[in-house]
Enzyme design. Structure first.
Site, PDB file in Angstrom:
ATOM      1  N   THR A 126       0.710  -0.864  -0.422  1.00  0.00           N
ATOM      2  CA  THR A 126      -0.492  -0.109   0.074  1.00  0.00           C
ATOM      3  C   THR A 126       0.756   1.402   0.143  1.00  0.00           C
ATOM      4  O   THR A 126       1.975   1.675   0.639  1.00  0.00           O
ATOM      5  CB  THR A 126      -0.511   0.126   1.159  1.00  0.00           C
ATOM      6  OG1 THR A 126      -1.481  -0.909   1.473  1.00  0.00           O
ATOM      7  CG2 THR A 126      -1.267   1.519   0.893  1.00  0.00           C
ATOM      8  N   GLU A 127      -0.111   2.220  -0.675  1.00  0.00           N
ATOM      9  CA  GLU A 127       1.244   3.647  -1.054  1.00  0.00           C
ATOM     10  C   GLU A 127       0.027   4.591  -0.727  1.00  0.00           C
ATOM     11  O   GLU A 127      -1.277   4.163  -0.773  1.00  0.00           O
ATOM     12  CB  GLU A 127       1.874   3.750  -1.859  1.00  0.00           C
ATOM     13  CG  GLU A 127       2.564   2.905  -2.888  1.00  0.00           C
ATOM     14  CD  GLU A 127       3.168   2.629  -3.344  1.00  0.00           C
ATOM     15  OE1 GLU A 127       3.150   4.008  -4.774  1.00  0.00           O
ATOM     16  OE2 GLU A 127       4.763   1.960  -4.008  1.00  0.00           O
ATOM     17  N   PRO A 128       0.234   5.829  -0.255  1.00  0.00           N
ATOM     18  CA  PRO A 128      -0.794   6.846   0.226  1.00  0.00           C
ATOM     19  C   PRO A 128      -1.344   7.657  -1.295  1.00  0.00           C
ATOM     20  O   PRO A 128      -2.392   7.218  -1.498  1.00  0.00           O
ATOM     21  CB  PRO A 128       0.089   8.471  -0.185  1.00  0.00           C
ATOM     22  CG  PRO A 128       1.828   7.759   0.782  1.00  0.00           C
ATOM     23  CD  PRO A 128       1.369   6.447   0.175  1.00  0.00           C
ATOM     24  N   SER A 132      -6.506   0.387  -2.545  1.00  0.00           N
ATOM     25  CA  SER A 132      -7.449  -0.357  -3.306  1.00  0.00           C
ATOM     26  C   SER A 132      -6.876  -0.916  -4.266  1.00  0.00           C
ATOM     27  O   SER A 132      -7.273  -1.185  -5.283  1.00  0.00           O
ATOM     28  CB  SER A 132      -8.979  -0.224  -2.860  1.00  0.00           C
ATOM     29  OG  SER A 132      -9.653  -0.072  -2.333  1.00  0.00           O
ATOM     30  N   ASP A 244      -4.685 -13.999  -0.948  1.00  0.00           N
ATOM     31  CA  ASP A 244      -5.892 -14.938  -0.745  1.00  0.00           C
ATOM     32  C   ASP A 244      -5.884 -15.274   0.843  1.00  0.00           C
ATOM     33  O   ASP A 244      -6.732 -16.402   0.926  1.00  0.00           O
ATOM     34  CB  ASP A 244      -5.544 -15.916  -1.910  1.00  0.00           C
ATOM     35  CG  ASP A 244      -6.097 -15.559  -3.534  1.00  0.00           C
ATOM     36  OD1 ASP A 244      -6.925 -15.155  -3.290  1.00  0.00           O
ATOM     37  OD2 ASP A 244      -6.160 -16.360  -4.691  1.00  0.00           O
ATOM     38  N   GLN A 283     -36.823 -10.606  26.278  1.00  0.00           N
ATOM     39  CA  GLN A 283     -36.269 -11.321  24.561  1.00  0.00           C
ATOM     40  C   GLN A 283     -35.955 -10.305  23.658  1.00  0.00           C
ATOM     41  O   GLN A 283     -34.803 -11.026  22.596  1.00  0.00           O
ATOM     42  CB  GLN A 283     -37.646 -11.196  24.119  1.00  0.00           C
ATOM     43  CG  GLN A 283     -38.243 -12.077  22.854  1.00  0.00           C
ATOM     44  CD  GLN A 283     -39.393 -11.633  22.357  1.00  0.00           C
ATOM     45  OE1 GLN A 283     -40.319 -11.004  22.088  1.00  0.00           O
ATOM     46  NE2 GLN A 283     -39.613 -13.409  21.768  1.00  0.00           N
ATOM     47  N   ILE A 342     -25.659  -5.155  24.449  1.00  0.00           N
ATOM     48  CA  ILE A 342     -25.906  -5.697  25.635  1.00  0.00           C
ATOM     49  C   ILE A 342     -25.679  -5.180  27.162  1.00  0.00           C
ATOM     50  O   ILE A 342     -25.988  -5.663  28.017  1.00  0.00           O
ATOM     51  CB  ILE A 342     -25.621  -7.358  25.202  1.00  0.00           C
ATOM     52  CG1 ILE A 342     -26.318  -7.884  24.313  1.00  0.00           C
ATOM     53  CG2 ILE A 342     -25.613  -7.839  26.583  1.00  0.00           C
ATOM     54  CD1 ILE A 342     -26.007  -9.219  23.866  1.00  0.00           C
ATOM     55  N   GLY A 345     -24.077   0.637  28.379  1.00  0.00           N
ATOM     56  CA  GLY A 345     -22.365   1.934  29.501  1.00  0.00           C
ATOM     57  C   GLY A 345     -21.781   0.847  29.584  1.00  0.00           C
ATOM     58  O   GLY A 345     -20.785   1.579  28.821  1.00  0.00           O
ATOM     59  N   GLU A 368      -6.086  -5.658   4.296  1.00  0.00           N
ATOM     60  CA  GLU A 368      -6.066  -6.455   3.500  1.00  0.00           C
ATOM     61  C   GLU A 368      -7.235  -7.105   1.651  1.00  0.00           C
ATOM     62  O   GLU A 368      -7.713  -7.778   1.822  1.00  0.00           O
ATOM     63  CB  GLU A 368      -6.374  -8.115   4.200  1.00  0.00           C
ATOM     64  CG  GLU A 368      -4.917  -7.935   4.738  1.00  0.00           C
ATOM     65  CD  GLU A 368      -4.585  -9.024   5.602  1.00  0.00           C
ATOM     66  OE1 GLU A 368      -4.824 -10.773   4.373  1.00  0.00           O
ATOM     67  OE2 GLU A 368      -3.114  -9.493   5.840  1.00  0.00           O
TER      68      GLU A 368
END
Ligand SMILES: Cc1cc2nc3c(=O)[nH]c(=O)nc-3n(C[C@H](O)[C@H](O)[C@H](O)COP(=O)(O)OP(=O)(O)OC[C@H]3O[C@@H](n4cnc5c(N)ncnc54)[C@H](O)[C@@H]3O)c2cc1C
Length: 384
Positions: A126-128, A132, A244, A283, A342, A345, A368
């Site tokens: 990866t570069e700036p 993708s 991969d 529930q 769930i 806080g 990745e």
């Protein structure tokens, strides 16, 4: 169909689970606070063979295969994600290019040091200007006599600051890009012109660093082209093959964290009392737990099947690996969101690990290959 996990893999998973419980979990908050894994813990990782899960026995690794590696990652990801990240580059993106496409001499020199954990590897793609769109890398490689000279800058490189050896992708021909224009090099940290730049400040994954790598007339011997001279220009293929397998282990990591979040949520829901009864009786809470359990079950079947395809059939799993990464990482992010909900806080404060998992998992749909890119790969494969 045989759904039994082989005995040798089960034993390794038990070993990892014990290590997580006895050595890693007790220091997971300390590592978070200090942004550093103590050296004695890294040494224990070496002794357990964790740096060589995927590397063949002839090079000193455990050669567990894809399923075995995934099972270990699943277990290891039930604690602070930085531990998995510490061994991840040696087992995955940092070693696979050499393992898949390297010359015998390259394998001899690098794989034993990576399997033992004496050396740390990283993967610098990866570069700036090229995330993708990885084929758009700007780092150049120019042949001058018996050396290639690399110039450019990578960023977001996991373990780049501690790496002894890096798989570096550079353009030998900017016009040709992925079709003959990118070469993979093995760069040692002692090579002249190789520098570590800024360490990036991240949302999570504390204890694991990502950084810039700078190549300023970096001199790389000709024999350090992965696969040798005939592989000049073939580096993009090496990068894609490497990613991969990483997509499967990334899925496994997300799955392990989701399982941990469900276990934490069940325990909390049973002991937290509101309106005179445990919140597990409501529930609305049960639906979240049931959804988490169902999605985890689906993710696990999918992951193990894809790993089995790769190991037993020797099949190319491009589509399946992208599906696993997409499904498992998005599932785990939903699980993290439900776990925080769930916990109420308590899910938002640092006294409870769900807050850390929530931040750490956010990365898994990005690196990745983002979820958008996984969908692009899957669509391309099914529309072929
Ligand atoms: C903590 C961390 C560790 C990392 N470790 C490494 C490492 O070790 N080695 C390495 O080489 N890289 C590493 N990376 C880089 C990582 O792989 C990239 O961040 C990732 O591939 C995305 O690239 P980008 O950040 O440039 O985002 P961009 O490519 O700019 O994407 C931005 C957004 O646009 C979307 N997008 C882009 N193109 C398309 C398209 N064609 N269709 C639809 N949507 C699109 C993306 O999905 C995303 O949502 C790491 C990143 C992080 C944050």
């Amino acid at each position: 169909m045989d759904f039994d996990i082989p005995e040798n893999l089960r034993m390794m998973v038990d070993t990892v689970a014990k290590f997580v419980k006895q050595d890693l979990e007790p220091i997971s908050q300390q590592v978070e606070d200090e942004d550093h894994i103590p050296e004695d813990v890294v040494q224990k990782m070496r002794e357990l063979g964790l740096f060589g899960l995927s590397i063949p026995e002839e090079y000193g690794g455990l050669e567990l295969g894809t399923l075995g590696e995934c099972l270990c990652y699943e277990e290891l990801s039930k604690t602070n994600a930085c531990f998995r990240s510490r061994i991840g580059t040696n087992n995955g993106i940092g070693s696979q290019g050499i393992l898949l496409d390297g010359t015998p001499q390259q394998k001899e020199r690098y794989l034993p040091n990576l399997a033992s954990g004496q050396w740390t590897a990283c993967f610098a793609l990866t570069e700036p200007e090229a995330g993708s769109d990885a084929a758009n890398i700007q780092t150049t490689a120019e042949l001058k006599g018996d050396h290639w000279v690399l110039n450019g800058r990578k960023h977001f490189i996991t373990n780049g600051d501690i790496a002894d050896v890096a798989t570096v992708f550079a353009a030998n021909d900017r016009q040709k890009k992925a079709r003959g224009g990118i070469t993979a090099f093995i760069v040692e940290k002692t090579f002249p012109g190789f520098y570590v730049g800024t360490i990036e400040r991240k949302m999570g994954l504390r204890g694991s660093h990502t950084c810039e790598l700078i190549f300023d007339d970096c001199r790389v011997p000709r024999e350090n082209v992965i696969g040798g001279e005939t592989n000049v220009g073939q580096g993009f293929k090496t990068a894609m093959k490497t990613l991969d397998k990483g997509r499967l282990t990334m899925g496994a990591s997300a799955l392990g964290s989701a399982q941990k979040l469900m276990d934490l949520s069940i325990a909390y829901a049973k002991q937290r009392v509101q309106f005179g009864q445990p919140i597990a009786n409501f529930q609305a809470i049960q639906i979240k737990l049931a959804d988490m359990a169902t999605h985890i079950y689906a993710a696990r079947q999918m992951l193990y099947h894809a790993a089995w395809l790769r190991d037993k059939r020797g099949a190319a799993v491009v589509k399946e690996a992208s599906m696993v990464k997409l499904f498992c990482t998005e599932m785990a992010n939903r699980a993290a969101d439900m776990a925080v909900q769930i916990h109420g806080g308590m899910g938002y404060v640092r006294d409870f690990p769900v807050e850390r998992f929530y931040r750490d998992l956010r990365l898994t749909t990005i690196y990745e290959g983002t979820s958008e890119i996984q969908r692009t790969v899957i669509a391309r494969e099914i529309l072929k």
